[in-house]
Design a protein around this motif. Sequence first.
Motif, PDB file in Angstrom:
ATOM      1  N   ASP A   1       0.839  -1.193   0.000  1.00 10.17           N
ATOM      2  CA  ASP A   1       0.000   0.000   0.000  1.00 10.17           C
ATOM      3  C   ASP A   1       0.877   1.247   0.000  1.00 10.17           C
ATOM      4  N   GLY A   2       1.012   1.873  -1.152  1.00  8.94           N
ATOM      5  CA  GLY A   2       1.853   3.059  -1.279  1.00  8.94           C
ATOM      6  C   GLY A   2       1.400   4.237  -0.447  1.00  8.94           C
ATOM      7  N   GLU A   3       0.108   4.349  -0.218  1.00 15.72           N
ATOM      8  CA  GLU A   3      -0.412   5.455   0.580  1.00 15.72           C
ATOM      9  C   GLU A   3       0.107   5.414   2.015  1.00 15.72           C
ATOM     10  N   SER A   4       0.407   4.226   2.509  1.00 16.75           N
ATOM     11  CA  SER A   4       0.870   4.096   3.897  1.00 16.75           C
ATOM     12  C   SER A   4       2.375   4.299   4.042  1.00 16.75           C
ATOM     13  N   LEU A   5       3.096   4.373   2.939  1.00 17.37           N
ATOM     14  CA  LEU A   5       4.547   4.542   2.997  1.00 17.37           C
ATOM     15  C   LEU A   5       4.924   6.021   3.070  1.00 17.37           C
ATOM     16  N   PRO A   6       5.950   6.362   3.861  1.00 13.64           N
ATOM     17  CA  PRO A   6       6.347   7.771   3.981  1.00 13.64           C
ATOM     18  C   PRO A   6       7.236   8.218   2.820  1.00 13.64           C
ATOM     19  N   TRP A   7       7.248   9.520   2.553  1.00 12.05           N
ATOM     20  CA  TRP A   7       8.213  10.120   1.631  1.00 12.05           C
ATOM     21  C   TRP A   7       9.465  10.428   2.439  1.00 12.05           C
ATOM     22  N   ILE A   8      10.631  10.017   1.916  1.00 12.68           N
ATOM     23  CA  ILE A   8      11.898  10.181   2.628  1.00 12.68           C
ATOM     24  C   ILE A   8      12.857  10.990   1.755  1.00 12.68           C
TER      25      ILE A   8
ATOM     26  N   TYR B   1       9.998   4.133  -0.664  1.00  8.84           N
ATOM     27  CA  TYR B   1      10.577   2.811  -0.901  1.00  8.84           C
ATOM     28  C   TYR B   1       9.521   1.716  -0.888  1.00  8.84           C
ATOM     29  N   PHE B   2       9.364   1.020  -2.017  1.00  5.24           N
ATOM     30  CA  PHE B   2       8.473  -0.124  -2.098  1.00  5.24           C
ATOM     31  C   PHE B   2       9.256  -1.421  -1.893  1.00  5.24           C
ATOM     32  N   LYS B   3      10.483  -1.450  -2.378  1.00  2.00           N
ATOM     33  CA  LYS B   3      11.337  -2.627  -2.216  1.00  2.00           C
ATOM     34  C   LYS B   3      12.784  -2.155  -2.128  1.00  2.00           C
ATOM     35  N   LEU B   4      13.510  -2.728  -1.197  1.00  2.00           N
ATOM     36  CA  LEU B   4      14.932  -2.419  -1.048  1.00  2.00           C
ATOM     37  C   LEU B   4      15.617  -3.707  -0.630  1.00  2.00           C
ATOM     38  N   ASP B   5      16.326  -4.327  -1.569  1.00  2.00           N
ATOM     39  CA  ASP B   5      16.991  -5.599  -1.317  1.00  2.00           C
ATOM     40  C   ASP B   5      18.476  -5.464  -1.669  1.00  2.00           C
TER      41      ASP B   5
END
Length: 124
Positions: free
Chosen positions: A12-19, A32-36
Amino acid sequence: MLYEHVDTAVIDGESLPWIPFTPYAEKVLLKYFKLDPIRGEWIVMMKSPIDMQLPKHHHTGSVMVYTIEAQWKYKEHDWIAGPGSIVYETAGSTHTPEVVSTGSTEGYVLTLVQVHERQRKCRQ
């Protein structure tokens, strides 16, 4: 591994913060949606203001940038990416991103960026 064993997920992109994209550019914001770091894969949404100044750089692997809102380009090319366009970068290409026009009410270019960095082999 069979395809039946691969997990599928929704984020859910709406729940992710802008950094802020520090230390490179405080005004550029990432979601960030994915960071591996093990696989060298990342997926981010990027908001870049009209006065964006990112340095010339390259990635060891391929990059795909989907433009959602406004227009941008690389100084090294004469094309302009706008809403609905996809920019594909081959591994090792060098580029300097710049905003051409925001055209949005918020004054940002909005892109979805998917990066696949090449794995570096460890020396023994």
